[in-house]
Enzyme design. Sequence first.
Site, PDB file in Angstrom:
ATOM      1  N   ALA A   1       0.856  -1.176   0.000  1.00 43.50           N
ATOM      2  CA  ALA A   1       0.000   0.000   0.000  1.00 43.50           C
ATOM      3  C   ALA A   1       0.898   1.234   0.000  1.00 43.50           C
ATOM      4  O   ALA A   1       2.075   1.150   0.354  1.00 43.50           O
ATOM      5  CB  ALA A   1      -0.869  -0.014   1.254  1.00 43.50           C
TER       6      ALA A   1
ATOM      7  N   GLY B   1       0.359  -5.079   0.686  1.00 41.41           N
ATOM      8  CA  GLY B   1      -0.696  -5.031  -0.319  1.00 41.41           C
ATOM      9  C   GLY B   1      -0.259  -5.636  -1.646  1.00 41.41           C
ATOM     10  O   GLY B   1      -1.091  -6.149  -2.402  1.00 41.41           O
TER      11      GLY B   1
ATOM     12  N   GLU C   1      -0.807  -9.185  -1.282  1.00 44.99           N
ATOM     13  CA  GLU C   1      -2.259  -9.417  -1.222  1.00 44.99           C
ATOM     14  C   GLU C   1      -2.869  -9.378  -2.628  1.00 44.99           C
ATOM     15  O   GLU C   1      -3.731 -10.202  -2.972  1.00 44.99           O
ATOM     16  CB  GLU C   1      -2.906  -8.389  -0.284  1.00 44.99           C
TER      17      GLU C   1
ATOM     18  N   GLU D   1       3.513  -5.730   7.343  1.00 46.56           N
ATOM     19  CA  GLU D   1       2.675  -4.689   7.953  1.00 46.56           C
ATOM     20  C   GLU D   1       2.958  -4.458   9.436  1.00 46.56           C
ATOM     21  O   GLU D   1       2.927  -3.323   9.906  1.00 46.56           O
ATOM     22  CB  GLU D   1       1.186  -5.033   7.760  1.00 46.56           C
TER      23      GLU D   1
HETATM   24  N1  3HC Z   1       4.633   3.505   0.215  1.00 45.10           N
HETATM   25  C1  3HC Z   1       5.112   4.700  -0.149  1.00 45.10           C
HETATM   26  N2  3HC Z   1       6.413   4.905  -0.447  1.00 45.10           N
HETATM   27  C2  3HC Z   1       7.248   3.869  -0.364  1.00 45.10           C
HETATM   28  C3  3HC Z   1       6.811   2.577   0.014  1.00 45.10           C
HETATM   29  C4  3HC Z   1       5.437   2.414   0.311  1.00 45.10           C
HETATM   30  N3  3HC Z   1       4.923   1.220   0.662  1.00 45.10           N
HETATM   31  N4  3HC Z   1       7.867   1.748   0.017  1.00 45.10           N
HETATM   32  C5  3HC Z   1       8.932   2.475  -0.367  1.00 45.10           C
HETATM   33  N5  3HC Z   1       8.559   3.756  -0.597  1.00 45.10           N
HETATM   34  C6  3HC Z   1       9.409   4.856  -1.073  1.00 45.10           C
HETATM   35  C7  3HC Z   1      10.516   5.183  -0.090  1.00 45.10           C
HETATM   36  O1  3HC Z   1      10.077   6.088   0.892  1.00 45.10           O
HETATM   37  C8  3HC Z   1      11.566   5.768  -0.996  1.00 45.10           C
HETATM   38  O2  3HC Z   1      11.161   7.091  -1.294  1.00 45.10           O
HETATM   39  P1  3HC Z   1      12.247   8.247  -1.580  1.00 45.10           P
HETATM   40  O3  3HC Z   1      13.051   7.745  -2.747  1.00 45.10           O
HETATM   41  O4  3HC Z   1      11.415   9.432  -1.843  1.00 45.10           O
HETATM   42  O5  3HC Z   1      13.040   8.313  -0.306  1.00 45.10           O
HETATM   43  C9  3HC Z   1      11.421   4.955  -2.273  1.00 45.10           C
HETATM   44  O6  3HC Z   1      10.104   4.382  -2.216  1.00 45.10           O
HETATM   45  C10 3HC Z   1      12.420   3.845  -2.417  1.00 45.10           C
HETATM   46  O7  3HC Z   1      12.398   3.048  -1.246  1.00 45.10           O
HETATM   47  P2  3HC Z   1      13.699   2.333  -0.689  1.00 45.10           P
HETATM   48  O8  3HC Z   1      14.806   3.322  -0.569  1.00 45.10           O
HETATM   49  O9  3HC Z   1      13.295   1.574   0.520  1.00 45.10           O
HETATM   50  O10 3HC Z   1      14.018   1.350  -1.916  1.00 45.10           O
HETATM   51  P3  3HC Z   1      14.749  -0.043  -1.929  1.00 45.10           P
HETATM   52  O11 3HC Z   1      14.878  -0.415  -3.356  1.00 45.10           O
HETATM   53  O12 3HC Z   1      15.931  -0.020  -1.037  1.00 45.10           O
HETATM   54  O13 3HC Z   1      13.695  -1.054  -1.240  1.00 45.10           O
HETATM   55  C11 3HC Z   1      11.553  -2.046  -0.894  1.00 45.10           C
HETATM   56  C12 3HC Z   1      12.517  -1.388  -1.899  1.00 45.10           C
HETATM   57  C13 3HC Z   1      12.120  -3.381  -0.419  1.00 45.10           C
HETATM   58  C14 3HC Z   1      10.244  -2.270  -1.591  1.00 45.10           C
HETATM   59  C15 3HC Z   1      11.378  -1.116   0.336  1.00 45.10           C
HETATM   60  O14 3HC Z   1      11.061   0.178  -0.130  1.00 45.10           O
HETATM   61  C16 3HC Z   1      10.307  -1.520   1.308  1.00 45.10           C
HETATM   62  O15 3HC Z   1      10.496  -2.431   2.090  1.00 45.10           O
HETATM   63  N6  3HC Z   1       9.168  -0.823   1.290  1.00 45.10           N
HETATM   64  C17 3HC Z   1       8.120  -0.989   2.230  1.00 45.10           C
HETATM   65  C18 3HC Z   1       7.279  -2.191   1.935  1.00 45.10           C
HETATM   66  C19 3HC Z   1       6.142  -2.309   2.909  1.00 45.10           C
HETATM   67  O16 3HC Z   1       6.279  -2.124   4.093  1.00 45.10           O
HETATM   68  N7  3HC Z   1       4.960  -2.654   2.372  1.00 45.10           N
HETATM   69  C20 3HC Z   1       3.792  -2.822   3.160  1.00 45.10           C
HETATM   70  C21 3HC Z   1       3.070  -1.537   3.216  1.00 45.10           C
HETATM   71  S1  3HC Z   1       1.651  -1.615   4.257  1.00 45.10           S
HETATM   72  C22 3HC Z   1       0.466  -2.415   3.333  1.00 45.10           C
HETATM   73  O17 3HC Z   1       0.730  -2.831   2.243  1.00 45.10           O
HETATM   74  C23 3HC Z   1      -0.899  -2.525   3.944  1.00 45.10           C
HETATM   75  C24 3HC Z   1      -1.798  -3.441   3.189  1.00 45.10           C
HETATM   76  O18 3HC Z   1      -1.858  -4.679   3.841  1.00 45.10           O
HETATM   77  C25 3HC Z   1      -3.179  -2.890   3.099  1.00 45.10           C
END
Ligand code: 3HC
Length: 643
Positions: free
Chosen positions: A61, A100, A103, A123
Site C-alpha cells: 500500500a 498489499g 495481497e 505490515e
Molecule cells: N509507500 C510509499 N512509499 C514507499 C513505500 C510504500 N509502501 N515503500 C517504499 N517507498 C518509497 C521510499 O520512501 C523511498 O522514497 P524516496 O526515494 O522518496 O526516499 C522509495 O520508495 C524507495 O524506497 P527504498 O529506498 O526503501 O528502496 P529499496 O529499493 O531499497 O527497497 C523495498 C525497496 C524493499 C520495496 C522497500 O522500499 C520496502 O520495504 N518498502 C516498504 C514495503 C512495505 O512495508 N509494504 C507494506 C506496506 S503496508 C500495506 O501494504 C498494507 C496493506 O496490507 C493494506
Amino acid sequence: MTVSIQHEGEIAVVTVDNPPVNALGQALRQGLWDAVGTLDADPSVRAVVLICAGRTFIAGADVTEFGKPPVPPHLPDLVDRLEQATKPWIAAIHGSALGGGFEVAMGCRFRVALDSATVGLPEVTLGIVPGASGTVRTPRLAGVEAAVELVTTGRPVKAAKALSLGLVDAVVTGDLRAEAVAFARNALTQPLPQPISARPVTSPDAAWWEEQRKAIAKRAKGEVAPLRALDCLRMAAEKPFAEAMAHERATFLELRASDQAAALRHIFFAERGAPKPAHLDDAKPKDIRSAAVIGGGTMGAGIAAALRDAGLPVTLIERDAEAVQRGLQNLRSIFDGAVKRGKLTEAQAEARMDGVTAGSDYSLLAGTDLVIEAVFEDLAVKRAVFAQLGQTCRVGAILATNTSYLDPRLIAEGLPHPDRFLGLHFFSPANVMKLLEIVPTPTTSPETLATGFALARTLNKIPVQAGICDGFIGNRILKRYRAEAETLVRQGTPIAAIDAAMRAYGFAMGPFEAQDLGGLDIAFLQREGARAAGQDVPETLGDILVRAGRKGQKTGGGWYDYMPGERAPKPSETTARLLAENIGSGPVLGFEEIAARLTAAMAEEGRTILAEGIALKPSDIDLVEVHGYGYPRWRGGPMFAAG
Ligand code: 3HC
Ligand code: NAI
C-alpha cells in the site's frame, strides 16, 4: 501511464508502472480495477499476466496515504475483484511483493516469481496488520503455521522458501514476462485451482494458539500489532471468510490511526531519508574498493567484520606481531560465532578470513581507499597513528577515526590534506549495530562526507551526521539519560524500579542493568580524565561504586549483585550501603512517571543538540536512539515521543 495492457495472443499482459516501488496509491488501484473490467469484457483474452516495471513488483500500500481518509476503490475490494475476474490472473513477481503487493498477488489465481524475488507481509513493522486479506488468505494458501510466522514477524521470505511454503506456484529464472506467459498458456490446459478465498483452512487447537500468543507477547515487548495480527489469523482459521475479513479490516483501520503506527511510519521514512541528505546532493562519493582498520580490538575487529561482510578486502594493522595474531583471532571469533548461529557456512567464514591481510607495517596501506582507526581512546596514540597514515596512504585515501569522545579536530591536527578526514563512529558490536554516526570536521570535504554516507549504504547501516561535541549525538544523550536515572535514585526511587520501568517502556534493558553489562569503568575513567584535566565533573553514584571495586557483571557486581556464572541482576545490599548517604526519601515514582522523566530528559538534551547544530534534524536523533541505544522503535524515538 500507471497501468497498461499488451496482448500476446490469448494472454493479456498488464504492466504496472508506478515508480519508485509501484506502491498501491489510489490511481494504481483504480487502474487495476478498470483493467479487470476491460479484460473480462475482451473475448480474445483467456488469461492475464500481471507484471511490474522498474525495480520491484508492487511493494505494498502507499504508506504516504496512511494519514488520510481511504479513497475507493479500497484494496480489499480490488483483491476480491481480481479473484472474481472471469479470466485467471497470474502475478509475475520480481523484486519484492510486500504487504498489499502480496495481497494483490493472492487475488491472482497463480503466482510466478523470479528466483531473486522476495514476498512477505511486513505490515506489523509499520504498526498495522495486513488490511487486504493478508491474514485471511495466507492461511488458506500456505497453512496456518506458515501464515502466523509470516504475518506476526513481518519478515519476508525468498522465492525458494516461498515456493516450499506454497506461497508461490513456480520460481523461474531469466525472462520473467516470457516465463509467466508460458506458465499462463500451460495453466489454461488444466483445470483451474480454487480461488484462495474458497480453499479450506484447518485451525490448530486452542493450546497451540495460546503458545503462539505467549511467544509473540514476549518478543513484542509492548508492540501491539503482532498480537492483533495473531487474533486476525485465529479468526481466519476458525470463522467464515467474510467474518474474518471484516475483523481484519476493522483491526487494520484501528491500528492505522494508532500512535504506534504513526511512530513506526516516522522511523520508516526517517530511515529512508537518512542515506540521502539534501546538502550532499552535489557531492560525488569516492569509490571504495578496499579498506583498512587500525587496531584489532573490540571495535576494530567488529568494523573489519562489517567491511568483509560487505565484500571489501580488508587490511588489519596492529602494534606488533603478537597483537596482529590477537586481532585476527578477534575477527575469527566473530565469524565463528556467525557459523554457530547458522548465519554463515564454514566455507563463507573461511572466505571472510581469506580476504584479510594483517600486519604491523603501514606500507601495507599504500593502495588502500579507506582507513578506519580504532586504537585506544588516547589522543597521543591516535595522533601518532594519523601521522603515519599521512605519510603512507595515498592522498586520495579517506582517513577516518572511530573515536567515541575525543575531538576529531585534534586527532587530525597536522594531517596533510585534512579534507579527506572524518569521524566514523560505529557502535558495538560494529558488525551488528545499524547506526553509524558520521562526524565531519570543519576541513572535511563534501566529497569525503558523501563517501561516509556511501560507505554506510555499502555496509547496510543507517548513517546520521553529527557535529563535534562531547559524545556526539548518541553518547551525549546517553550521559544525560544516565544522569537523570541517577537523580531518580538520589530522590528515592529504587534502582530496580527504574530498570523495570524502562523495560516496560520497551527497552530491552534498563539504564543500570545496561551499565552493569557494559562495565561502569569506561565512563568512570572518562570522568576521571576530565577531572585530571581540570574540568569540574561532579561525583556520580557510579563513581562511588567503581571506587569500591564494583565495575559491573565482570566484577560480580555493580548496581546489582551477580551470582558466579549468572547474568540475572539481584538487588544489592552492598550497593544500598555504599549509596545510602546519597539517597533521599522522596516519593517513589511509578513506572510511567519514571519513563516520562527519563525520556523527557533525553528529548530535552536532543533539543539542545539541535539548537547547537550538532544534529541536523529531530528524526536523526530518533534514528540514533532507535538504532544505537535500543530505544523502542514503536515509540518513534525520544523526539517523536515528546511530540
Ligand atoms: N509507500 C510509499 N512509499 C514507499 C513505500 C510504500 N509502501 N515503500 C517504499 N517507498 C518509497 C521510499 O520512501 C523511498 O522514497 P524516496 O526515494 O522518496 O526516499 C522509495 O520508495 C524507495 O524506497 P527504498 O529506498 O526503501 O528502496 P529499496 O529499493 O531499497 O527497497 C523495498 C525497496 C524493499 C520495496 C522497500 O522500499 C520496502 O520495504 N518498502 C516498504 C514495503 C512495505 O512495508 N509494504 C507494506 C506496506 S503496508 C500495506 O501494504 C498494507 C496493506 O496490507 C493494506
Ligand atoms: P580495544 O582496547 O578493544 O582495542 C584497541 C586496539 O587498538 C587494541 O587491540 C590495541 O592493540 C590496538 N592499538 C593500540 N595502539 C595501536 C597502534 N598504535 N597501532 C595499531 N593498533 C593499536 O578498544 P575498543 O573498545 O576497540 O576501542 C577502540 C576505539 O573505538 C576507541 O577510540 C573507542 O573509544 C572507540 N569506540 C569504542 C566503542 C566500544 O563500545 N568499545 C564504541 C565506539 C567507539
